[in-house]
Design an enzyme around this catalytic site. Structure first.
Site, PDB file in Angstrom:
ATOM      1  N   GLU A 185      94.180  35.603  17.506  1.00 56.76           N
ATOM      2  CA  GLU A 185      93.967  34.186  17.805  1.00 56.76           C
ATOM      3  C   GLU A 185      93.879  33.369  16.518  1.00 56.76           C
ATOM      4  O   GLU A 185      94.117  32.163  16.521  1.00 56.76           O
ATOM      5  CB  GLU A 185      92.662  33.999  18.592  1.00 56.76           C
ATOM      6  CG  GLU A 185      92.745  34.355  20.056  1.00 56.76           C
ATOM      7  CD  GLU A 185      91.503  33.903  20.809  1.00 56.76           C
ATOM      8  OE1 GLU A 185      90.522  33.510  20.153  1.00 56.76           O
ATOM      9  OE2 GLU A 185      91.521  33.937  22.046  1.00 56.76           O
TER      10      GLU A 185
ATOM     11  N   GLU B  31      79.166  27.949  15.086  1.00 54.72           N
ATOM     12  CA  GLU B  31      77.903  28.616  14.760  1.00 54.72           C
ATOM     13  C   GLU B  31      78.067  30.140  14.795  1.00 54.72           C
ATOM     14  O   GLU B  31      77.573  30.854  13.903  1.00 54.72           O
ATOM     15  CB  GLU B  31      76.810  28.191  15.750  1.00 54.72           C
ATOM     16  CG  GLU B  31      76.377  26.735  15.616  1.00 54.72           C
ATOM     17  CD  GLU B  31      77.322  25.760  16.305  1.00 54.72           C
ATOM     18  OE1 GLU B  31      77.097  24.556  16.184  1.00 54.72           O
ATOM     19  OE2 GLU B  31      78.282  26.217  16.958  1.00 54.72           O
TER      20      GLU B  31
END
Length: 379
Positions: free
Chosen positions: A247, A363
């Protein structure tokens, strides 16, 4: 379509790019007037069919899966040229670059040989059934369950944020197969599921940018043959870990090309309004160039046979930052356009807000970088 200008050394990247550009110049694959999501999917299939018939989209893929061999960077070049010319959108392209390598690595050889050419040629579209309403970034907690029934597995559960599921013929699906005592990571198994199997329901979700790219997918007593398992029982977590770097490697090359094309368009709009090229554009260009340099290094590591891993989280953080910085610059330099006008800039600005969420939140990526690359521990 004219015959391809095959380079004398087809696996040499620069010769390959030069020949591909010449072929694209001679073959008009420009999109039509339908810019809806359905139109984009049809255009992607059209482009892939032409590239496959001419051989271009088969380079960089192994011969045993219908490819013509050569390093993965060749297919990155194809994606960059096609998306950079706005012949296809980067979203559908990402599914090809993520799911085909997974099939090649985990599916039985005969299944990969049968199915991968269908994806490369645009005959089929596939989707990725990973996230669930309660299992997004914490993928190991997924609850969709597969239970053995003789030579079949019966699947029940729900997936969400499944891109392009309403247009997909197949789904690479993660399920839970272990018992209550099996650790989460060892209890996950992957299947290759036909989306027209009885018991599958697809419901598109319209996002705030007005496109129903994402879907909920429900599985109610869906029967899947054991021959459609990818790898062995319990291999699903490793499959997911091997898939995620894709990805953030080859498929990023297309998205970067797309962002560069939008950067050029922004400069054109700014100049047309008589504005000077200012610090906002300079900062956006620097972010894009930093991203491209990092992604180029990743492409070369992949081409050299390195196995990608946690280091691709850096690429993901840089992509999200560059994308949001570009569209923040557009909002600042074209006052009122995004807020008041129904243009591509508005749609793309809204989509860019999700760049720090989709594909793994910023995060989570920073935690991976801190713990696995910098060895900073969990605190």
């Amino acid at each position: 379509m004219t015959a391809p200008h095959q380079p004398h050394e087809p696996h040499e990247p620069e010769a390959f790019r030069t020949a591909l550009r010449a072929w694209l110049d001679e073959n008009d694959l420009s999109p039509g007037d339908d810019h809806s999501l359905q139109g984009q999917m049809a255009q992607f299939a059209r482009v892939q069919r032409a590239l496959y018939d001419a051989g271009w989209s088969r380079y960089g893929w192994p011969e045993h899966a219908g490819g013509l061999g050569g390093p993965p960077i060749l297919r990155a070049i194809v994606g960059e040229e096609v998306v950079g010319r706005r012949l296809a959108e980067p979203g559908p392209y990402s599914m090809l670059e993520v799911l085909a390598p997974t099939m090649i690595d985990y599916a039985p050889t005969d299944l990969a040989a049968e199915m991968v050419p269908r994806l490369l040629s645009g005959e089929e579209q596939w989707c990725q059934g990973f996230s669930e309403p309660g299992s997004g970034s914490d993928l190991a907690s997924l609850t969709t369950r597969a239970v053995r029934d003789g030579d079949r597995w019966i699947i029940n559960g729900q997936k969400v944020w499944t891109s392009f599921a309403q247009y997909s013929h197949r789904c690479i699906l993660l399920t839970r197969t272990g018992d209550a005592d099996t650790p989460n990571h060892e209890a996950i198994t992957a299947f290759f599921v036909d989306t027209d199997t009885p018991g599958i329901t697809v419901r598109p979700l319209q996002t705030m940018h007005g496109v129903d790219e994402f879907c909920e997918v429900y599985f109610d007593d869906v029967a899947v043959e054991s021959t459609r398992m990818l790898g062995r029982p319990g291999d699903g977590w490793q499959l997911a870990m091997d898939l995620l770097p894709f990805e953030r490697s080859t498929c990023f090359w297309q998205r970067i090309a797309y962002l560069y094309s939008r950067f050029d368009a922004l400069i054109g709009e700014v100049k047309a309004d008589g504005q000077a090229v200012d610090a906002d554009l300079g900062a956006a260009y620097l972010a894009l160039h930093t991203l491209r340099c990092r992604s180029r290094a990743t492409q070369h590591r992949l081409a050299e046979g390195h196995r990608l891993g946690a280091d691709t989280s850096i690429d993901k953080v840089l992509l999200a930052g560059a994308e949001q910085q570009l569209y923040d610059a557009a909002r600042n330099l074209m006052p009122g356009t995004i807020e008041l006008e129904d243009t591509d800039w508005r749609t793309e600005y809204l989509y860019s807000r999700a760049a720090t969420i989709y594909g793994g939140t910023a995060e989570v990526q920073r935690n991976i970088i801190a713990r696995r690359l910098l060895d900073l521990g969990k605190e």
